[in-house]
Design a protein around this motif. Sequence first.
Motif, PDB file in Angstrom:
ATOM      1  N   ASP A  53       5.020  -2.526  46.798  1.00 21.29           N
ATOM      2  CA  ASP A  53       3.603  -2.161  46.666  1.00 21.29           C
ATOM      3  C   ASP A  53       3.304  -0.866  47.399  1.00 21.29           C
ATOM      4  O   ASP A  53       3.899  -0.587  48.448  1.00 21.29           O
ATOM      5  CB  ASP A  53       2.716  -3.272  47.257  1.00 21.29           C
ATOM      6  CG  ASP A  53       2.927  -4.590  46.542  1.00 21.29           C
ATOM      7  OD1 ASP A  53       2.417  -4.729  45.423  1.00 21.29           O
ATOM      8  OD2 ASP A  53       3.632  -5.460  47.094  1.00 21.29           O
ATOM      9  N   VAL A  54       2.346  -0.120  46.869  1.00 23.40           N
ATOM     10  CA  VAL A  54       1.952   1.165  47.467  1.00 23.40           C
ATOM     11  C   VAL A  54       1.504   0.972  48.921  1.00 23.40           C
ATOM     12  O   VAL A  54       1.822   1.790  49.795  1.00 23.40           O
ATOM     13  CB  VAL A  54       0.827   1.832  46.642  1.00 23.40           C
ATOM     14  CG1 VAL A  54       0.255   3.041  47.374  1.00 23.40           C
ATOM     15  CG2 VAL A  54       1.350   2.253  45.270  1.00 23.40           C
ATOM     16  N   GLU A  55       0.789  -0.132  49.213  1.00 19.52           N
ATOM     17  CA  GLU A  55       0.256  -0.353  50.565  1.00 19.52           C
ATOM     18  C   GLU A  55       1.368  -0.307  51.620  1.00 19.52           C
ATOM     19  O   GLU A  55       1.151   0.118  52.749  1.00 19.52           O
ATOM     20  CB  GLU A  55      -0.447  -1.719  50.675  1.00 19.52           C
ATOM     21  CG  GLU A  55      -1.656  -1.907  49.761  1.00 19.52           C
ATOM     22  CD  GLU A  55      -1.297  -1.994  48.278  1.00 19.52           C
ATOM     23  OE1 GLU A  55      -0.475  -2.863  47.917  1.00 19.52           O
ATOM     24  OE2 GLU A  55      -1.816  -1.176  47.492  1.00 19.52           O
ATOM     25  N   ASP A  67      -4.649   8.432  48.592  1.00 22.07           N
ATOM     26  CA  ASP A  67      -4.118   7.145  48.131  1.00 22.07           C
ATOM     27  C   ASP A  67      -4.153   7.064  46.608  1.00 22.07           C
ATOM     28  O   ASP A  67      -3.257   6.533  45.969  1.00 22.07           O
ATOM     29  CB  ASP A  67      -4.932   5.993  48.742  1.00 22.07           C
ATOM     30  CG  ASP A  67      -4.300   4.646  48.421  1.00 22.07           C
ATOM     31  OD1 ASP A  67      -3.186   4.379  48.905  1.00 22.07           O
ATOM     32  OD2 ASP A  67      -4.898   3.863  47.656  1.00 22.07           O
ATOM     33  N   GLU A  68      -5.209   7.645  46.035  1.00 26.14           N
ATOM     34  CA  GLU A  68      -5.380   7.595  44.573  1.00 26.14           C
ATOM     35  C   GLU A  68      -4.202   8.283  43.856  1.00 26.14           C
ATOM     36  O   GLU A  68      -3.767   7.855  42.790  1.00 26.14           O
ATOM     37  CB  GLU A  68      -6.703   8.284  44.211  1.00 26.14           C
ATOM     38  CG  GLU A  68      -7.196   7.954  42.822  1.00 26.14           C
ATOM     39  CD  GLU A  68      -8.403   8.805  42.426  1.00 26.14           C
ATOM     40  OE1 GLU A  68      -8.765   8.759  41.244  1.00 26.14           O
ATOM     41  OE2 GLU A  68      -8.957   9.523  43.297  1.00 26.14           O
ATOM     42  N   GLN A  71      -1.401   5.901  43.779  1.00 20.04           N
ATOM     43  CA  GLN A  71      -1.670   4.847  42.795  1.00 20.04           C
ATOM     44  C   GLN A  71      -1.491   5.370  41.362  1.00 20.04           C
ATOM     45  O   GLN A  71      -1.117   4.610  40.476  1.00 20.04           O
ATOM     46  CB  GLN A  71      -3.103   4.291  42.955  1.00 20.04           C
ATOM     47  CG  GLN A  71      -3.442   3.777  44.345  1.00 20.04           C
ATOM     48  CD  GLN A  71      -2.895   2.384  44.641  1.00 20.04           C
ATOM     49  OE1 GLN A  71      -2.345   1.713  43.759  1.00 20.04           O
ATOM     50  NE2 GLN A  71      -3.032   1.942  45.878  1.00 20.04           N
ATOM     51  N   ASP A  72      -1.738   6.672  41.162  1.00 18.87           N
ATOM     52  CA  ASP A  72      -1.567   7.253  39.821  1.00 18.87           C
ATOM     53  C   ASP A  72      -0.096   7.354  39.431  1.00 18.87           C
ATOM     54  O   ASP A  72       0.249   7.261  38.254  1.00 18.87           O
ATOM     55  CB  ASP A  72      -2.198   8.653  39.747  1.00 18.87           C
ATOM     56  CG  ASP A  72      -3.706   8.604  39.515  1.00 18.87           C
ATOM     57  OD1 ASP A  72      -4.214   7.525  39.158  1.00 18.87           O
ATOM     58  OD2 ASP A  72      -4.365   9.646  39.709  1.00 18.87           O
ATOM     59  N   ASP A 105       8.498   0.470  38.151  1.00 18.89           N
ATOM     60  CA  ASP A 105       7.582  -0.270  37.285  1.00 18.89           C
ATOM     61  C   ASP A 105       8.403  -1.363  36.597  1.00 18.89           C
ATOM     62  O   ASP A 105       8.638  -1.318  35.391  1.00 18.89           O
ATOM     63  CB  ASP A 105       6.945   0.684  36.267  1.00 18.89           C
ATOM     64  CG  ASP A 105       5.793   0.015  35.532  1.00 18.89           C
ATOM     65  OD1 ASP A 105       5.423  -1.118  35.908  1.00 18.89           O
ATOM     66  OD2 ASP A 105       5.269   0.620  34.579  1.00 18.89           O
TER      67      ASP A 105
END
Length: 205
Positions: A53-55, A67-68, A71-72, A105
């Motif tokens: 996960d990104v977090e 952060d966006e 997420q992209d 992914d």
Amino acid sequence: AAAGALQAGGLVAVPTDTVYGVACLAQDSAAVRSIYSLKGRNGSKPLAICLGDVERLYRYCHVNVPDELLQDLLPGPVTLVLERSEELNKDLNPFTSLVGVRIPDHPFMRDLARACSGPLALTSANISSQGSTLTVLEFQDLWPQLSLVVDGGPIGDIQSPECRLGSTVVDLSVSGKFSIIRPGCALTPTVEILKKKYGLVPESS
């Protein structure tokens, strides 16, 4: 089974969203050494880390992009190169202050990364300088040295050379800039997002 093999210090072959990989626990120095000897790889070539996960990325890297943006691009066939944090095993890529991060992914890979306490070290399942592999039979010569081989079936189109390019590797360690370390399979959409949406400037090579 894969998580158990990794926790025991083993090397596990895994399917990702690009090519087959070999994973071990990044914080396990002996396992990291095993990956280098398995691949016959030059010790100065860095290994990427893989997270679910990104977090979790913020624990192992110093992030200087929104952060966006993360997420992209993630999860996806992209490796983001960032400044490493103190949390990361000093024996992993000791010659550089940067680290490449992958969040494939691929549901199995993300679940596996979540099932392990720290990050996974991830590299392609092949001998260094040989082609990437899209089926488990293509790296059969490595099987004897692996604790487990997870067969996720063929990845992508095994006839297509594009499918063997691996992830697009982008250095985001310099604020406001990006540089492409490896074009990989997702170059155009990645550059489009970085330039158009976030206004990052390509670092002159």
